[in-house]
Design a protein around this motif. Structure first.
Motif, PDB file in Angstrom:
ATOM      1  N   MET A   1     -39.959 -41.455 -19.017  1.00 52.70           N
ATOM      2  CA  MET A   1     -38.866 -41.139 -18.100  1.00 52.70           C
ATOM      3  C   MET A   1     -38.249 -39.817 -18.507  1.00 52.70           C
ATOM      4  O   MET A   1     -37.758 -39.667 -19.610  1.00 52.70           O
ATOM      5  N   GLN A   2     -38.303 -38.832 -17.638  1.00 53.86           N
ATOM      6  CA  GLN A   2     -37.694 -37.535 -17.914  1.00 53.86           C
ATOM      7  C   GLN A   2     -36.191 -37.615 -17.656  1.00 53.86           C
ATOM      8  O   GLN A   2     -35.740 -38.264 -16.718  1.00 53.86           O
ATOM      9  N   HIS A   3     -35.405 -36.962 -18.500  1.00 54.37           N
ATOM     10  CA  HIS A   3     -33.959 -36.946 -18.302  1.00 54.37           C
ATOM     11  C   HIS A   3     -33.420 -35.658 -18.890  1.00 54.37           C
ATOM     12  O   HIS A   3     -34.118 -34.929 -19.611  1.00 54.37           O
ATOM     13  N   ASP A   4     -32.168 -35.361 -18.585  1.00 54.90           N
ATOM     14  CA  ASP A   4     -31.562 -34.120 -19.072  1.00 54.90           C
ATOM     15  C   ASP A   4     -30.262 -34.379 -19.831  1.00 54.90           C
ATOM     16  O   ASP A   4     -29.411 -33.487 -19.942  1.00 54.90           O
ATOM     17  N   LEU A   5     -30.115 -35.597 -20.371  1.00 55.93           N
ATOM     18  CA  LEU A   5     -28.898 -35.932 -21.107  1.00 55.93           C
ATOM     19  C   LEU A   5     -28.886 -35.272 -22.479  1.00 55.93           C
ATOM     20  O   LEU A   5     -29.875 -35.325 -23.210  1.00 55.93           O
ATOM     21  N   THR A   6     -27.769 -34.686 -22.820  1.00 55.38           N
ATOM     22  CA  THR A   6     -27.517 -34.222 -24.181  1.00 55.38           C
ATOM     23  C   THR A   6     -26.163 -34.763 -24.597  1.00 55.38           C
ATOM     24  O   THR A   6     -25.170 -34.575 -23.885  1.00 55.38           O
ATOM     25  N   LEU A   7     -26.138 -35.447 -25.729  1.00 52.55           N
ATOM     26  CA  LEU A   7     -24.919 -36.072 -26.225  1.00 52.55           C
ATOM     27  C   LEU A   7     -24.587 -35.468 -27.578  1.00 52.55           C
ATOM     28  O   LEU A   7     -25.447 -35.452 -28.476  1.00 52.55           O
ATOM     29  N   THR A   8     -23.366 -34.978 -27.743  1.00 50.25           N
ATOM     30  CA  THR A   8     -23.010 -34.245 -28.961  1.00 50.25           C
ATOM     31  C   THR A   8     -21.686 -34.753 -29.529  1.00 50.25           C
ATOM     32  O   THR A   8     -20.744 -35.019 -28.778  1.00 50.25           O
ATOM     33  N   GLY A   9     -21.650 -34.878 -30.851  1.00 54.33           N
ATOM     34  CA  GLY A   9     -20.397 -35.231 -31.502  1.00 54.33           C
ATOM     35  C   GLY A   9     -20.615 -35.794 -32.885  1.00 54.33           C
ATOM     36  O   GLY A   9     -21.698 -36.290 -33.211  1.00 54.33           O
ATOM     37  N   HIS A  10     -19.587 -35.674 -33.735  1.00 53.07           N
ATOM     38  CA  HIS A  10     -19.578 -36.263 -35.073  1.00 53.07           C
ATOM     39  C   HIS A  10     -20.771 -35.808 -35.918  1.00 53.07           C
ATOM     40  O   HIS A  10     -21.343 -36.578 -36.680  1.00 53.07           O
ATOM     41  N   GLY A  11     -21.155 -34.544 -35.724  1.00 54.88           N
ATOM     42  CA  GLY A  11     -22.180 -33.950 -36.578  1.00 54.88           C
ATOM     43  C   GLY A  11     -23.607 -34.107 -36.107  1.00 54.88           C
ATOM     44  O   GLY A  11     -24.525 -33.639 -36.796  1.00 54.88           O
ATOM     45  N   VAL A  12     -23.836 -34.765 -34.971  1.00 55.91           N
ATOM     46  CA  VAL A  12     -25.198 -34.922 -34.468  1.00 55.91           C
ATOM     47  C   VAL A  12     -25.271 -34.469 -33.011  1.00 55.91           C
ATOM     48  O   VAL A  12     -24.258 -34.401 -32.309  1.00 55.91           O
ATOM     49  N   ARG A  13     -26.474 -34.173 -32.593  1.00 53.34           N
ATOM     50  CA  ARG A  13     -26.730 -33.817 -31.198  1.00 53.34           C
ATOM     51  C   ARG A  13     -27.975 -34.551 -30.740  1.00 53.34           C
ATOM     52  O   ARG A  13     -29.030 -34.441 -31.375  1.00 53.34           O
ATOM     53  N   LEU A  14     -27.862 -35.315 -29.673  1.00 53.87           N
ATOM     54  CA  LEU A  14     -28.997 -36.042 -29.108  1.00 53.87           C
ATOM     55  C   LEU A  14     -29.491 -35.257 -27.909  1.00 53.87           C
ATOM     56  O   LEU A  14     -28.747 -35.037 -26.935  1.00 53.87           O
ATOM     57  N   VAL A  15     -30.743 -34.813 -27.998  1.00 53.80           N
ATOM     58  CA  VAL A  15     -31.335 -34.005 -26.930  1.00 53.80           C
ATOM     59  C   VAL A  15     -32.566 -34.732 -26.400  1.00 53.80           C
ATOM     60  O   VAL A  15     -33.139 -35.580 -27.088  1.00 53.80           O
ATOM     61  N   PRO A  16     -32.985 -34.430 -25.171  1.00 52.80           N
ATOM     62  CA  PRO A  16     -34.175 -35.091 -24.636  1.00 52.80           C
ATOM     63  C   PRO A  16     -35.377 -34.901 -25.562  1.00 52.80           C
ATOM     64  O   PRO A  16     -35.670 -33.784 -25.996  1.00 52.80           O
ATOM     65  N   LEU A  17     -36.029 -36.020 -25.902  1.00 52.15           N
ATOM     66  CA  LEU A  17     -37.218 -35.955 -26.751  1.00 52.15           C
ATOM     67  C   LEU A  17     -38.297 -35.154 -26.042  1.00 52.15           C
ATOM     68  O   LEU A  17     -38.511 -35.303 -24.826  1.00 52.15           O
ATOM     69  N   ALA A  18     -38.991 -34.301 -26.796  1.00 57.22           N
ATOM     70  CA  ALA A  18     -40.021 -33.440 -26.221  1.00 57.22           C
ATOM     71  C   ALA A  18     -41.201 -33.359 -27.184  1.00 57.22           C
ATOM     72  O   ALA A  18     -41.055 -33.614 -28.387  1.00 57.22           O
ATOM     73  N   PRO A  19     -42.388 -32.992 -26.676  1.00 57.40           N
ATOM     74  CA  PRO A  19     -43.558 -32.857 -27.554  1.00 57.40           C
ATOM     75  C   PRO A  19     -43.308 -31.935 -28.743  1.00 57.40           C
ATOM     76  O   PRO A  19     -43.881 -32.142 -29.816  1.00 57.40           O
TER      77      PRO A  19
END
Length: 363
Positions: free
Chosen positions: A1-19
């Motif tokens: 499932m492709q998505h464009d969510l990026t979640l940032t805070g408390h020292g981490v950043r969650l970005v869409p997983l990519a190859p």
């Protein structure tokens, strides 16, 4: 499932997983890190590229790479999956981290970001966590979040070696989320957060030693102090004919019973059973949250045990009970390890024994 969510805070950043993340993920992934997953441990670049491709191709899954926000270093991966926004539910999982960040703020930060988005932006009613029953590290992490244990799904998982195993389910509901969020924020702020794990007191011993009587006295003492607790007679959990020992019914029943008590806020559990102190690992797994365990073996002389049994049994039944009691005494003494507390009951009142048992448990 492709998505464009990026979640940032408390020292981490969650970005869409990519190859492009596969190489960095492979660098810290081994059998220990991968434990509890349902696919084989990725051993080389092709394997990890396959893991990433599967994540991206799975409907209802939003997969993320977890980055250290200060350095952009990849330190793990996690996912929303089985997302069903029409039903207001999803699961969080497929999570693994670089061991270098185990025990740090990375996992609570990720869970805070994910659940904030799930409850706050998507408005879901339920976030669930599914864990292999043998993955004690993950069970402890989910429990520490404040997620509520819901039960055990038998033969739910197909492990990489082809064996089947049970899944333990935990969840956070929308009305529970504020308390869970506050707990996570406190952890991230470095505040002491109360340990929410179960305290499990196992009371074992031969027939005639007084397990049930002592458990009743424990109950009375705790009730007098208004200490919330539950007492379960382990012998009744699989009291059937033929006894279904090989099916693990007793442990499964204990898991179901305790799930309901725990959801109501109980954290202290007393379980009596002849061999409970020999099965502490099984019973702790059934409880489901890496509990604090105190194992107490009640002891009595043959003469005392026989005299007590004679009060309730007659004839052939007495003979059979005495034989089983004597055999159990020998086995328990031989097999109970040094971590099991021995508490003699000869010439003592149930209240006196119960008071000692509670001191050993720290209750």
């Amino acid at each position: 499932m492709q998505h464009d969510l990026t979640l940032t805070g408390h020292g981490v950043r969650l970005v869409p997983l990519a190859p492009a993340h596969a190489h960095d993920l492979l660098g810290f992934t081994d059998a220990t890190v991968w434990r509890g997953m349902s696919s084989p441990t990725p051993r080389d670049a092709a394997d990890m590229e396959g893991v990433v491709a599967t994540a991206l191709a799975t409907p209802g899954r939003c997969a993320f790479a977890v980055l250290d926000d200060a350095t952009d270093r990849v330190v793990g991966s996690t996912s929303f999956y089985d997302v069903d926004l029409s039903a207001g539910r999803l699961e969080v999982g497929h999570t693994w981290y670089d061991p270098a960040v185990w025990g740090t703020s990375v996992n609570p930060a990720c869970k805070l970001l994910l659940m904030t988005h799930a409850f706050g932006t998507w408005g879901v009613a339920r976030v669930a966590y599914r864990v292999d029953e043998r993955n004690h590290r993950s069970i402890a992490a989910v429990t520490k979040l404040g997620a509520v244990p819901e039960g055990r799904l038998r033969d739910h998982r197909l492990r990489p070696d082809g064996s089947r195993g049970a899944s333990l389910y935990f969840s956070v509901l929308a009305d529970e989320w504020p308390a869970v969020r506050d707990r996570l924020l406190a952890r991230l702020a470095g505040e002491d957060v109360p340990d929410d794990r179960t305290h499990l007191l196992l009371v074992g011993g031969r027939s005639g030693v007084g397990k049930s009587t002592v458990a009743a006295a424990v109950h009375d003492l705790l009730t007098a102090r208004d200490v919330r607790h539950a007492v379960v007679e382990g012998d009744a959990l699989d009291l059937a004919h033929p006894a279904p020992w090989e099916h693990g019914v007793a442990a499964a029943n204990l898991a179901d019973v305790w799930r309901r008590y725990r959801a109501l806020g109980y954290r202290r559990l007393v379980v009596t059973n002849t061999v409970s102190v020999l099965e502490a690992d099984v019973l702790a797994a059934a409880v489901g949250d890496r509990p604090h365990v105190t194992s107490v073996l009640l002891t009595a002389s043959d003469a005392t045990a026989h005299e007590r049994l004679a009060r309730r049994e007659r004839g052939a039944s007495l003979v059979a009970h005495v034989g089983r009691s004597d055999a159990a005494a020998v086995r328990l003494e031989a097999e109970a390890g040094p971590d099991v507390h021995r508490v003699p009951t000869d010439g003592r009142s149930p209240e006196d024994v119960a008071a000692e048992v509670l001191r050993l448990a720290g209750w």
